[in-house]
Design a protein around this motif. Structure first.
Motif, PDB file in Angstrom:
ATOM      1  N   TYR A 159       0.923  -1.077  -0.054  1.00 47.22           N
ATOM      2  CA  TYR A 159       0.058   0.040   0.031  1.00 47.22           C
ATOM      3  C   TYR A 159       0.838   1.274   0.151  1.00 47.22           C
ATOM      4  CZ  TYR A 159      -2.814   3.739   1.965  1.00 47.22           C
ATOM      5  OH  TYR A 159      -3.535   4.876   2.137  1.00 47.22           O
ATOM      6  N   LEU A 160       1.901   1.135   0.971  1.00 43.03           N
ATOM      7  CA  LEU A 160       2.884   2.408   0.776  1.00 43.03           C
ATOM      8  C   LEU A 160       3.654   2.665  -0.401  1.00 43.03           C
ATOM      9  CD1 LEU A 160       4.083   2.062   4.606  1.00 43.03           C
ATOM     10  CD2 LEU A 160       2.295   3.717   3.709  1.00 43.03           C
ATOM     11  N   ASN A 161       3.716   1.373  -1.043  1.00 45.22           N
ATOM     12  CA  ASN A 161       4.445   1.610  -2.433  1.00 45.22           C
ATOM     13  C   ASN A 161       3.472   1.721  -3.686  1.00 45.22           C
ATOM     14  OD1 ASN A 161       7.096   1.023  -1.378  1.00 45.22           O
ATOM     15  ND2 ASN A 161       6.653  -1.249  -1.498  1.00 45.22           N
ATOM     16  N   ALA A 162       2.256   1.836  -3.292  1.00 45.05           N
ATOM     17  CA  ALA A 162       1.018   2.087  -4.189  1.00 45.05           C
ATOM     18  C   ALA A 162       1.032   1.103  -5.437  1.00 45.05           C
ATOM     19  CB  ALA A 162       1.595   3.495  -5.207  1.00 45.05           C
ATOM     20  N   ASP A 163       1.080  -0.260  -4.652  1.00 43.50           N
ATOM     21  CA  ASP A 163       1.202  -1.355  -5.591  1.00 43.50           C
ATOM     22  C   ASP A 163      -0.269  -2.362  -5.451  1.00 43.50           C
ATOM     23  OD1 ASP A 163       3.544  -0.947  -6.685  1.00 43.50           O
ATOM     24  OD2 ASP A 163       4.774  -2.098  -5.283  1.00 43.50           O
ATOM     25  N   LEU A 164      -1.041  -1.562  -4.521  1.00 41.89           N
ATOM     26  CA  LEU A 164      -2.215  -2.456  -4.462  1.00 41.89           C
ATOM     27  C   LEU A 164      -3.212  -2.562  -5.491  1.00 41.89           C
ATOM     28  CD1 LEU A 164      -3.006  -1.892  -0.719  1.00 41.89           C
ATOM     29  CD2 LEU A 164      -1.888  -3.867  -1.660  1.00 41.89           C
ATOM     30  N   THR A 165      -4.151  -3.887  -5.596  1.00 44.68           N
ATOM     31  CA  THR A 165      -5.135  -3.730  -6.450  1.00 44.68           C
ATOM     32  C   THR A 165      -6.290  -3.228  -5.660  1.00 44.68           C
ATOM     33  OG1 THR A 165      -5.826  -5.805  -5.719  1.00 44.68           O
ATOM     34  CG2 THR A 165      -4.278  -5.673  -7.641  1.00 44.68           C
ATOM     35  N   ALA A 166      -7.636  -3.087  -6.516  1.00 44.07           N
ATOM     36  CA  ALA A 166      -8.624  -2.602  -5.895  1.00 44.07           C
ATOM     37  C   ALA A 166      -9.397  -3.362  -4.637  1.00 44.07           C
ATOM     38  CB  ALA A 166      -9.671  -2.275  -6.764  1.00 44.07           C
ATOM     39  N   ASP A 167      -9.149  -4.792  -4.878  1.00 45.46           N
ATOM     40  CA  ASP A 167      -9.730  -5.870  -4.147  1.00 45.46           C
ATOM     41  C   ASP A 167      -8.726  -5.635  -2.783  1.00 45.46           C
ATOM     42  OD1 ASP A 167     -11.616  -6.546  -5.489  1.00 45.46           O
ATOM     43  OD2 ASP A 167     -10.547  -8.475  -6.446  1.00 45.46           O
ATOM     44  N   ASP A 168      -7.318  -5.565  -2.978  1.00 48.43           N
ATOM     45  CA  ASP A 168      -6.344  -5.412  -1.797  1.00 48.43           C
ATOM     46  C   ASP A 168      -6.841  -4.303  -0.756  1.00 48.43           C
ATOM     47  OD1 ASP A 168      -5.318  -7.986  -2.360  1.00 48.43           O
ATOM     48  OD2 ASP A 168      -3.729  -6.975  -3.634  1.00 48.43           O
ATOM     49  N   LYS A 169      -6.967  -3.105  -1.630  1.00 50.67           N
ATOM     50  CA  LYS A 169      -7.117  -1.934  -0.796  1.00 50.67           C
ATOM     51  C   LYS A 169      -8.506  -1.916   0.031  1.00 50.67           C
ATOM     52  CE  LYS A 169      -5.306   1.395  -4.639  1.00 50.67           C
ATOM     53  NZ  LYS A 169      -5.529   2.286  -5.445  1.00 50.67           N
ATOM     54  N   ARG A 170      -9.424  -2.542  -0.717  1.00 49.40           N
ATOM     55  CA  ARG A 170     -10.530  -2.585   0.254  1.00 49.40           C
ATOM     56  C   ARG A 170     -10.409  -3.633   1.450  1.00 49.40           C
ATOM     57  NH1 ARG A 170     -13.316  -2.738  -4.724  1.00 49.40           N
ATOM     58  NH2 ARG A 170     -13.036  -4.888  -5.272  1.00 49.40           N
ATOM     59  N   ALA A 171      -9.589  -4.629   1.263  1.00 49.97           N
ATOM     60  CA  ALA A 171      -9.175  -5.686   2.473  1.00 49.97           C
ATOM     61  C   ALA A 171      -8.277  -4.793   3.314  1.00 49.97           C
ATOM     62  CB  ALA A 171      -8.605  -6.704   1.746  1.00 49.97           C
ATOM     63  N   LEU A 172      -7.522  -4.084   3.076  1.00 51.46           N
ATOM     64  CA  LEU A 172      -6.728  -3.294   3.924  1.00 51.46           C
ATOM     65  C   LEU A 172      -7.583  -2.241   4.538  1.00 51.46           C
ATOM     66  CD1 LEU A 172      -3.959  -2.678   4.980  1.00 51.46           C
ATOM     67  CD2 LEU A 172      -3.466  -1.005   3.160  1.00 51.46           C
ATOM     68  N   LYS A 173      -8.340  -1.520   3.970  1.00 47.34           N
ATOM     69  CA  LYS A 173      -9.302  -0.517   4.582  1.00 47.34           C
ATOM     70  C   LYS A 173     -10.107  -1.256   5.572  1.00 47.34           C
ATOM     71  CE  LYS A 173     -12.632   3.010   3.466  1.00 47.34           C
ATOM     72  NZ  LYS A 173     -13.448   3.732   2.271  1.00 47.34           N
ATOM     73  N   ALA A 174     -10.690  -2.312   5.545  1.00 53.70           N
ATOM     74  CA  ALA A 174     -11.375  -2.837   6.416  1.00 53.70           C
ATOM     75  C   ALA A 174     -10.484  -3.281   7.595  1.00 53.70           C
ATOM     76  CB  ALA A 174     -12.003  -4.203   5.740  1.00 53.70           C
ATOM     77  N   HIS A 175      -9.468  -3.738   7.319  1.00 57.35           N
ATOM     78  CA  HIS A 175      -8.494  -4.319   8.392  1.00 57.35           C
ATOM     79  C   HIS A 175      -7.929  -3.043   9.268  1.00 57.35           C
ATOM     80  CE1 HIS A 175      -5.211  -6.124  10.533  1.00 57.35           C
ATOM     81  NE2 HIS A 175      -4.307  -5.210  10.360  1.00 57.35           N
ATOM     82  N   LEU A 176      -7.752  -1.935   8.555  1.00 55.44           N
ATOM     83  CA  LEU A 176      -7.228  -0.589   9.448  1.00 55.44           C
ATOM     84  C   LEU A 176      -8.340  -0.151  10.198  1.00 55.44           C
ATOM     85  CD1 LEU A 176      -5.143   1.372   6.584  1.00 55.44           C
ATOM     86  CD2 LEU A 176      -4.504   0.050   8.483  1.00 55.44           C
ATOM     87  N   VAL A 177      -9.638  -0.397   9.865  1.00 50.39           N
ATOM     88  CA  VAL A 177     -10.683   0.019  10.865  1.00 50.39           C
ATOM     89  C   VAL A 177     -10.639  -0.576  11.978  1.00 50.39           C
ATOM     90  CG1 VAL A 177     -13.614   0.028  10.845  1.00 50.39           C
ATOM     91  CG2 VAL A 177     -12.238   0.844   8.861  1.00 50.39           C
ATOM     92  N   ASP A 178     -10.332  -1.863  11.909  1.00 52.55           N
ATOM     93  CA  ASP A 178     -10.393  -2.799  13.196  1.00 52.55           C
ATOM     94  C   ASP A 178      -8.951  -2.642  14.112  1.00 52.55           C
ATOM     95  OD1 ASP A 178     -12.878  -3.178  12.909  1.00 52.55           O
ATOM     96  OD2 ASP A 178     -12.579  -4.852  11.595  1.00 52.55           O
ATOM     97  N   CYS A 179      -8.094  -2.591  13.310  1.00 49.74           N
ATOM     98  CA  CYS A 179      -6.709  -2.580  13.919  1.00 49.74           C
ATOM     99  C   CYS A 179      -5.803  -1.235  14.091  1.00 49.74           C
ATOM    100  CB  CYS A 179      -5.780  -3.378  12.881  1.00 49.74           C
ATOM    101  SG  CYS A 179      -4.230  -3.855  13.734  1.00 49.74           S
ATOM    102  N   THR A 180      -5.825  -0.964  15.490  1.00 44.44           N
ATOM    103  CA  THR A 180      -5.323   0.504  15.823  1.00 44.44           C
ATOM    104  C   THR A 180      -3.880   0.488  15.613  1.00 44.44           C
ATOM    105  OG1 THR A 180      -6.915   0.483  17.407  1.00 44.44           O
ATOM    106  CG2 THR A 180      -5.031   2.075  17.828  1.00 44.44           C
ATOM    107  N   ARG A 181      -3.124  -0.629  15.770  1.00 42.53           N
ATOM    108  CA  ARG A 181      -1.564  -0.745  15.651  1.00 42.53           C
ATOM    109  C   ARG A 181      -1.275  -0.434  14.011  1.00 42.53           C
ATOM    110  NH1 ARG A 181       2.220  -3.099  18.801  1.00 42.53           N
ATOM    111  NH2 ARG A 181       3.921  -3.962  17.634  1.00 42.53           N
ATOM    112  N   CYS A 182      -1.965  -1.125  13.161  1.00 40.80           N
ATOM    113  CA  CYS A 182      -1.681  -0.840  11.713  1.00 40.80           C
ATOM    114  C   CYS A 182      -2.112   0.363  11.171  1.00 40.80           C
ATOM    115  CB  CYS A 182      -2.517  -1.960  10.813  1.00 40.80           C
ATOM    116  SG  CYS A 182      -1.662  -3.803  11.019  1.00 40.80           S
ATOM    117  N   ARG A 183      -3.036   0.960  12.025  1.00 39.85           N
ATOM    118  CA  ARG A 183      -3.390   2.273  11.653  1.00 39.85           C
ATOM    119  C   ARG A 183      -2.556   3.434  11.939  1.00 39.85           C
ATOM    120  NH1 ARG A 183      -8.332   1.785  13.517  1.00 39.85           N
ATOM    121  NH2 ARG A 183      -7.930   2.823  15.456  1.00 39.85           N
ATOM    122  N   ARG A 184      -2.059   3.167  13.153  1.00 41.64           N
ATOM    123  CA  ARG A 184      -1.096   4.193  13.655  1.00 41.64           C
ATOM    124  C   ARG A 184       0.148   3.943  12.906  1.00 41.64           C
ATOM    125  NH1 ARG A 184       1.552   4.245  19.767  1.00 41.64           N
ATOM    126  NH2 ARG A 184       2.377   6.179  19.349  1.00 41.64           N
TER     127      ARG A 184
END
Length: 314
Positions: free
Chosen positions: A214-239
């Protein structure tokens, strides 16, 4: 040179060709096009504005002296950044002991306390932020820091970073991941020692590779959605993710502010004057060599005529 040529966009390949022909106007364009990127590279590695300015001057001076050696298959930005990195690392190795002492002093320094006025508080916060950024960068080994600076600060692609450093793209990605983890441990996760603390992605199904892509701007649309959902629940990764994005943004702002405080126009003039002097010196030496060569040929011709005349008159 006609105004038509001066006013149009000159591609890097044409810049090299015209530089090798000795076109002084094109050298002006070269310095103006790349001076801030070369300074950013130097500052990211040395963290010293004055020395970075001197290295930038040395890079363009070396370009002027060695432009005939560059091949058409080497992109101009790659060549320039290779010279800049070599100059930076040479400087660091030359003052290694002083570098280590300064690093230790910086890590032991006391960050100024907050003042009452809002302006002083903002100034103190800026100083604190700059201190933290520089401390985080100083903790990175040279190869890892160089890859991070070229990618995140200068904006080179992964393939260009690999070409500049003479490594594979996979190694570039690995070094960027190492740089981000160490920076995050130093700044955002409260880790005092990046080498001894626990891994940041060992619990909760966190996917370090996904965040890194994600930081390398290499994600597909599906990966972006999966990461977005994960960041909502994971404070550590969000930070972790937000902290690294903010760090890169603040680092770019810092370098821009340093550049604004410097006399880049004066630097450009200094480079051009120095190279004009070098050009005149080389031209003078060339004229002297030609004169000596012609004089020797003339003396040889006179000698041949003299002995020929002496032979036939006997």
């Amino acid at each position: 040179m006609s105004n038509t040529i001066q006013n149009r966009i000159v591609q890097d390949e044409e810049l090299i060709t015209r530089l090798q022909r000795g076109d002084e106007w094109v050298f002006h364009l070269l310095v103006r096009r790349f001076r801030e990127k070369i300074f950013s590279t130097a500052f990211g590695i040395t963290l010293d504005a004055r020395q970075s300015q001197e290295i930038t001057f040395e890079v363009f001076s070396e370009v002027y002296r060695t432009v005939g050696a560059i091949g058409q298959d080497t992109p101009l930005p790659i060549w320039l950044h290779r010279i800049a990195i070599n100059r930076c690392l040479h400087w660091k190795h030359r003052i290694h002991r002083r570098w280590k002492k300064r690093k230790a002093a910086d890590e032991e320094a006391v960050i100024p306390a907050k003042e009452d006025s809002e302006e002083k508080r903002e100034s103190a916060e800026d100083e604190k932020r700059r201190f933290q950024m520089e401390s985080a960068l100083r903790r990175l080994p040279d190869p890892i820091r160089t890859a991070f600076i070229l990618r995140e600060l200068v904006g080179l692609s992964h393939s260009s970073v690999a070409e500049v450093m003479g490594i594979k793209i996979g190694v570039v990605r690995s070094r960027l991941r190492d740089a981000r983890r160490q920076i995050a441990k130093t700044l955002f996760m409260g880790f005092s020692d990046p080498e001894n603390e626990a891994e940041p992605f060992t619990e909760g199904g966190c996917d370090e590779i996904l965040i890194d892509r994600y930081l390398n701007a290499d994600l597909t649309a599906d990966d972006k959605r999966a990461l977005k959902a994960h960041l909502v629940d994971c404070t550590r990764c969000r930070r972790y993710t937000a902290g690294l994005i903010n760090f890169t943004r603040d680092l770019r702002r810092l370098v821009r502010s340093v550049i604004q405080e410097l006399d880049m126009v004066g630097l450009e003039k200094k480079v051009l004057v120095e190279n004009r002097i070098q050009h005149r010196s080389r031209r003078t030496i060339s004229i002297l060599k030609d004169s000596i060569r012609y004089l020797l040929l003339a003396m040889l011709a006179v000698g041949v005529l003299f002995f020929s005349a002496h032979y036939y008159l006997r």
